[in-house]
Motif scaffolding. Structure first.
Motif: not given
Ligand code: NAP
Ligand code: ZN
Length: 346
Positions: A77-79, A82-84, A142, A144-145, A299, A303
């Protein structure tokens, strides 16, 4: 790994710099390098013992934003990079009816709070006023950027705690919504309710923050210290969200609801509120409570905020100003969330 943090050593004591141990990254874990941690009034209630005894020392902080530094072998799910974000819970059983229904915060077997809780391995959880945290990947959101990371941190508690009842009680076009208390939660409630299309009224102790309230998206603003307010607004609202950290008279606010209206308490003061059931019976009114929100809804809220360009209004501080920030929150002198720049802990 041993990391820097700020902890309350005992109830009511000022926070001090310390180091804490973070567990090794398990196969389903994410190691996060924390960038920002919001200061929620719940941190202050916890540290001050308002909610009962705590497993001191306590590192508070459940409004966490950072960058993934390492992931376990099973994490998809995350790498790294990533911004979390991490909010108020870091685990739950995952199989009870509530977890299955997306309400992990109401896990029948006990959700694991981000700090001052008992983790699955029996250790005490320690929160976001630190440089790193290790969290099960399913409880990592997650971010969002397009969201500014400091302004996004408070969404992880203040955002979801207000988004959840606004959605559940259908704030939207044609609905009259009042927000009681313009602090961390209150200002997020105003922004979100406005973005959902509701007509928004702020009920604050004074008119001191009126200009801000209207700028944030409120259509009207009243002082609760003015007793005329309660006469003028009687029977007006479909939904009232009470974010006040102290006990208020719920009967006075219930009187502001239209028939079938709902007062949702998210504020969690130390003292009980005194309810006269006639306040409910008179207008077939509802009095409800709501605690944060599940992972999927959190989440969805992040979003939604990214889509609507919504962040928190923040005052970013270094960690050595945490105690001063606590004093200012207690004095309702916050516009509208303090956020710790955790780089100051290095
Ligand atoms: P905050 O930033 O301190 O805001 C609380 C606001 O309440 C203040 O800004 C003030 O607004 C108003 N207020 C404070 N003392 C008051 C008093 N004596 N009488 C009337 N109004 C008063 O706190 P927060 O971080 O938003 O948190 C608010 C509450 O929600 C806390 O109790 C916190 O623990 C709780 N909380 C609950 C959840 C949940 O899941 N249910 C999650 C997070 C936080 P004005 O100056 O505009 O009057
Ligand atoms: Zn909180």
């Amino acid at each position: 790994m041993r990391v820097n943090a700020y902890a309350a050593p005992a109830a009511g004591q000022p926070l001090v710099p310390t180091t804490i141990e973070r567990r090794d990254v398990g196969s389903h874990d994410v190691l996060i390098e924390i960038q920002y941690a919001g200061i929620c009034h719940s941190d202050i209630h916890t540290v001050n013992g308002d909610w009962g005894p705590q497993p001191f020392p306590v590192v508070p902080g459940h409004e966490i934003v950072g960058i993934v530094a390492e992931v376990g072998t099973d994490v998809t799910r995350h790498k790294v990079g990533d911004r979390v974000g991490v909010g108020c819970l870091v685990n739950s059983c995952g199989h009870c009816t509530n977890c299955q229904g997306g309400d992990e915060q109401y896990c029948a077997n006990g959700m694991v709070p981000t700090y001052a809780g008992v983790d699955r391995d029996g250790t005490t959880t320690q929160g976001g006023y630190s440089t790193h945290v290790v969290v099960d990947a399913d409880y990592v959101l997650s971010v969002p950027q397009s969201l500014d990371p400091a302004a996004a941190a408070p969404l992880l508690c203040a955002g979801i705690t207000t988004y959840a009842p606004l959605r559940r009680w259908a704030a939207g076009p044609g609905k009259k919504v009042a927000i009681v208390g313009l602090g961390g939660l209150g200002h997020m409630a105003v922004k979100i309710a406005h973005a959902l299309g509701a007509e928004v009224t702020v009920l604050s102790q004074t008119l001191k923050k009126q200009e801000d309230g209207l700028r944030l998206g409120a259509d009207a603003y009243y002082a609760t210290s003015d007793l005329d307010t309660f006469e003028q607004l009687a029977g007006r609202f479909d939904l009232i969200i009470n974010t006040v950290s102290a006990s208020i008279d719920p009967n006075a606010y219930l009187g502001l609801l239209a028939i079938d209206g709902t007062l949702v308490n998210v504020g969690a003061p130390a003292e009980p509120l005194s309810l006269n059931v006639m306040s409910l019976i008179g207008g077939r009114r509802n009095f409800a409570g709501s605690m944060i929100g599940g992972i999927a809804l959190t989440q969805e809220m992040l979003d939604f905020c990214a889509d609507h360009g919504i962040g928190s209004e923040v005052e970013v501080i270094p960690a050595d100003r945490i105690n001063q920030a606590y004093e200012r929150v207690l004095a309702s002198d916050v516009r509208y969330r303090f956020v710790i720049d955790t780089a100051s802990l290095n």
